[in-house]
Design a protein around this motif. Sequence first.
Motif, PDB file in Angstrom:
ATOM      1  N   MET A 151      53.416  13.603 119.071  1.00  0.00           N
ATOM      2  CA  MET A 151      52.384  14.590 119.410  1.00  0.00           C
ATOM      3  C   MET A 151      51.013  13.929 119.558  1.00  0.00           C
ATOM      4  O   MET A 151      50.638  13.049 118.790  1.00  0.00           O
ATOM      5  CB  MET A 151      52.317  15.681 118.343  1.00  0.00           C
ATOM      6  N   ASN A 152      50.272  14.393 120.546  1.00  0.00           N
ATOM      7  CA  ASN A 152      48.897  13.976 120.763  1.00  0.00           C
ATOM      8  C   ASN A 152      48.006  15.210 120.824  1.00  0.00           C
ATOM      9  O   ASN A 152      48.374  16.225 121.428  1.00  0.00           O
ATOM     10  CB  ASN A 152      48.763  13.184 122.062  1.00  0.00           C
ATOM     11  N   ILE A 153      46.830  15.118 120.174  1.00  0.00           N
ATOM     12  CA  ILE A 153      45.880  16.224 120.177  1.00  0.00           C
ATOM     13  C   ILE A 153      44.514  15.689 120.591  1.00  0.00           C
ATOM     14  O   ILE A 153      44.025  14.689 120.043  1.00  0.00           O
ATOM     15  CB  ILE A 153      45.771  16.905 118.797  1.00  0.00           C
ATOM     16  N   PHE A 154      43.912  16.371 121.555  1.00  0.00           N
ATOM     17  CA  PHE A 154      42.591  16.020 122.056  1.00  0.00           C
ATOM     18  C   PHE A 154      41.633  17.164 121.756  1.00  0.00           C
ATOM     19  O   PHE A 154      41.914  18.329 122.069  1.00  0.00           O
ATOM     20  CB  PHE A 154      42.628  15.784 123.570  1.00  0.00           C
ATOM     21  N   GLY A 155      40.502  16.861 121.129  1.00  0.00           N
ATOM     22  CA  GLY A 155      39.464  17.858 120.934  1.00  0.00           C
ATOM     23  C   GLY A 155      38.565  17.894 122.149  1.00  0.00           C
ATOM     24  O   GLY A 155      38.172  16.847 122.677  1.00  0.00           O
ATOM     25  N   ILE A 156      38.255  19.086 122.625  1.00  0.00           N
ATOM     26  CA  ILE A 156      37.428  19.258 123.823  1.00  0.00           C
ATOM     27  C   ILE A 156      36.123  19.930 123.423  1.00  0.00           C
ATOM     28  O   ILE A 156      36.130  21.005 122.810  1.00  0.00           O
ATOM     29  CB  ILE A 156      38.161  20.123 124.870  1.00  0.00           C
ATOM     30  N   ASP A 157      34.990  19.294 123.761  1.00  0.00           N
ATOM     31  CA  ASP A 157      33.706  19.904 123.418  1.00  0.00           C
ATOM     32  C   ASP A 157      33.268  20.881 124.508  1.00  0.00           C
ATOM     33  O   ASP A 157      33.973  21.080 125.500  1.00  0.00           O
ATOM     34  CB  ASP A 157      32.640  18.841 123.143  1.00  0.00           C
ATOM     35  N   GLU A 158      32.113  21.491 124.325  1.00  0.00           N
ATOM     36  CA  GLU A 158      31.660  22.529 125.257  1.00  0.00           C
ATOM     37  C   GLU A 158      31.370  21.985 126.652  1.00  0.00           C
ATOM     38  O   GLU A 158      31.319  22.746 127.626  1.00  0.00           O
ATOM     39  CB  GLU A 158      30.419  23.220 124.686  1.00  0.00           C
ATOM     40  N   ASN A 159      31.199  20.676 126.772  1.00  0.00           N
ATOM     41  CA  ASN A 159      30.947  20.059 128.080  1.00  0.00           C
ATOM     42  C   ASN A 159      32.212  19.531 128.728  1.00  0.00           C
ATOM     43  O   ASN A 159      32.155  18.916 129.803  1.00  0.00           O
ATOM     44  CB  ASN A 159      29.926  18.927 127.931  1.00  0.00           C
ATOM     45  N   GLY A 160      33.347  19.732 128.077  1.00  0.00           N
ATOM     46  CA  GLY A 160      34.617  19.281 128.634  1.00  0.00           C
ATOM     47  C   GLY A 160      35.006  17.876 128.259  1.00  0.00           C
ATOM     48  O   GLY A 160      36.054  17.378 128.702  1.00  0.00           O
ATOM     49  N   ASN A 161      34.214  17.206 127.429  1.00  0.00           N
ATOM     50  CA  ASN A 161      34.538  15.847 126.992  1.00  0.00           C
ATOM     51  C   ASN A 161      35.642  15.887 125.945  1.00  0.00           C
ATOM     52  O   ASN A 161      35.658  16.761 125.072  1.00  0.00           O
ATOM     53  CB  ASN A 161      33.299  15.169 126.412  1.00  0.00           C
ATOM     54  N   GLU A 162      36.574  14.930 126.022  1.00  0.00           N
ATOM     55  CA  GLU A 162      37.715  14.908 125.121  1.00  0.00           C
ATOM     56  C   GLU A 162      37.613  13.795 124.079  1.00  0.00           C
ATOM     57  O   GLU A 162      37.139  12.697 124.368  1.00  0.00           O
ATOM     58  CB  GLU A 162      39.025  14.732 125.901  1.00  0.00           C
ATOM     59  N   THR A 163      38.061  14.093 122.856  1.00  0.00           N
ATOM     60  CA  THR A 163      38.183  13.119 121.781  1.00  0.00           C
ATOM     61  C   THR A 163      39.637  13.100 121.327  1.00  0.00           C
ATOM     62  O   THR A 163      40.173  14.115 120.883  1.00  0.00           O
ATOM     63  CB  THR A 163      37.285  13.491 120.581  1.00  0.00           C
ATOM     64  N   HIS A 164      40.265  11.930 121.443  1.00  0.00           N
ATOM     65  CA  HIS A 164      41.679  11.796 121.074  1.00  0.00           C
ATOM     66  C   HIS A 164      41.748  11.458 119.580  1.00  0.00           C
ATOM     67  O   HIS A 164      41.734  10.293 119.194  1.00  0.00           O
ATOM     68  CB  HIS A 164      42.315  10.697 121.916  1.00  0.00           C
ATOM     69  N   PHE A 165      41.817  12.503 118.734  1.00  0.00           N
ATOM     70  CA  PHE A 165      41.722  12.281 117.291  1.00  0.00           C
ATOM     71  C   PHE A 165      43.063  12.316 116.566  1.00  0.00           C
ATOM     72  O   PHE A 165      43.124  12.046 115.360  1.00  0.00           O
ATOM     73  CB  PHE A 165      40.764  13.306 116.651  1.00  0.00           C
ATOM     74  N   TYR A 166      44.139  12.646 117.274  1.00  0.00           N
ATOM     75  CA  TYR A 166      45.466  12.702 116.651  1.00  0.00           C
ATOM     76  C   TYR A 166      46.444  12.091 117.641  1.00  0.00           C
ATOM     77  O   TYR A 166      46.620  12.594 118.747  1.00  0.00           O
ATOM     78  CB  TYR A 166      45.821  14.160 116.354  1.00  0.00           C
ATOM     79  N   GLN A 167      47.044  10.965 117.257  1.00  0.00           N
ATOM     80  CA  GLN A 167      47.868  10.195 118.191  1.00  0.00           C
ATOM     81  C   GLN A 167      49.201   9.844 117.553  1.00  0.00           C
ATOM     82  O   GLN A 167      49.257   9.360 116.417  1.00  0.00           O
ATOM     83  CB  GLN A 167      47.130   8.917 118.587  1.00  0.00           C
ATOM     84  N   SER A 168      50.278  10.131 118.273  1.00  0.00           N
ATOM     85  CA  SER A 168      51.636   9.821 117.809  1.00  0.00           C
ATOM     86  C   SER A 168      51.878  10.345 116.396  1.00  0.00           C
ATOM     87  O   SER A 168      52.403   9.651 115.520  1.00  0.00           O
ATOM     88  CB  SER A 168      51.891   8.310 117.866  1.00  0.00           C
ATOM     89  N   GLY A 169      51.479  11.591 116.182  1.00  0.00           N
ATOM     90  CA  GLY A 169      51.780  12.259 114.925  1.00  0.00           C
ATOM     91  C   GLY A 169      50.873  11.935 113.767  1.00  0.00           C
ATOM     92  O   GLY A 169      51.176  12.317 112.634  1.00  0.00           O
ATOM     93  N   GLU A 170      49.754  11.224 114.008  1.00  0.00           N
ATOM     94  CA  GLU A 170      48.861  10.857 112.914  1.00  0.00           C
ATOM     95  C   GLU A 170      47.394  11.013 113.339  1.00  0.00           C
ATOM     96  O   GLU A 170      47.046  10.881 114.505  1.00  0.00           O
ATOM     97  CB  GLU A 170      49.094   9.391 112.496  1.00  0.00           C
ATOM     98  N   PHE A 171      46.530  11.271 112.353  1.00  0.00           N
ATOM     99  CA  PHE A 171      45.101  11.332 112.592  1.00  0.00           C
ATOM    100  C   PHE A 171      44.563   9.930 112.876  1.00  0.00           C
ATOM    101  O   PHE A 171      44.957   8.961 112.223  1.00  0.00           O
ATOM    102  CB  PHE A 171      44.368  11.905 111.385  1.00  0.00           C
TER     103      PHE A 171
END
Length: 410
Positions: free
Chosen positions: A387-407
């Motif tokens: 699993m991968n999770i990307f946080g998206i800010d109000e300007n549409g910029n992404e932060t990949h803070f969770y990668q392959s099942g880990e923070f």
Amino acid sequence: MDKKQLEKYAQLLVRSGGNVQKGQLVIVSCAVDDACFGRMVQEAAYDAGACEVRMDWLDDQCSRTTYLRGADEIFDSFPQWRVDKLKEQDDRGAVYLHVRSSDPDVLAGVDADRLRRSTKSSREATKEHTRLTMGSFRRWSIIATPSPAWAKKVFPDLSEENAMEKMWQYLLKGARADGENPIADWETHKKSFDERVNFLNKKSFDALRITTKLGTDITIGLAKNHVWEGGGDTDKDGIPFFPNMPTEEIFTMPDRMRADGRVVASMPLSYQGNLIDGFEMTFKDGKVESFRADANESALANIIEIDEGGGRLGEVAIVSNSSPIGKMNTLFYNTLFDENASSHLALGKAYPKNLKGGDELSTEEFIAAGGNDSLVHVDFMFGTPDMNIFGIDENGNETHFYQSGEFVFN
């Protein structure tokens, strides 16, 4: 199992889970088949200073018989005396301790419509009690103990005796209750959540984009002024407690109108004694647009269709695959444990505490702020090792803070 370790487990539920205070009324719900442990909890609660400990004994087999043989009309109402009982307990500031050891298949074959109607009538009648517990006005805690049927379900190749022994080992380890001082271990565990919770609250993402190789590809909007929590809770009097033991998740409130994409479950969901397996859902504008399941699709439909909020999200929770339960690589057929092995979502009611000032809002104001309201709150697992999770800010910029099942923090 060693009696002293079980007594420590009971003490953990009382002292850390519900954090029972001197002079407090305590309600213990426990299966009749696990009466020995239930009595340990009762004694531990009195040792903590409880003024009265009431036992609510449960019998899943009796419940099954009622669903199979009871008159059809009884499933459309909920006894007023039970509502009055909850109100009297809540008015006295009761703390609720739950010991769960259900058979995952106990309601298999029961009429799904009877289950749906019974759930709806009971949830409607107990809305106020639900508001008090989900809003942390009343403290509560849940732990698990094994039943022979549950143990054999998880470990089908073992004898009943060996399966029960192994289940006890896994449950105590997963609940961090197998050490010399479980209460101290839980205080240390609580501090371990701080970095992740603080990171996500500081970022205050507008949305999350989540993908897995199973096929999940969804963007979930987060409510404005959402709050990430994890590691425990505090009631309105400032008394800390742990609602779920184990707990490995950090979680927050989605915007009920902003979920778009496909979610594929990574584990079966045990719901009301039925195992919903091989299921997925597609969301559009926050609402389940379509769904399917290989097994017990009607049970899934009962959740989604119970009311307008049943088909919307009330929680998004993130769990590291390296959690003690995740490392066991075991399907428990029990949400309390499976949700702490895998990231998950919840259909239905959102927790007011996941919104700044949420517990001070009326239902209408809460919904207007993005919160979901429903008679149900049902967690289902969709996390995977990739699993991968990307946080998206109000300007549409992404932060990949969770990668392959880990923070991962950069």
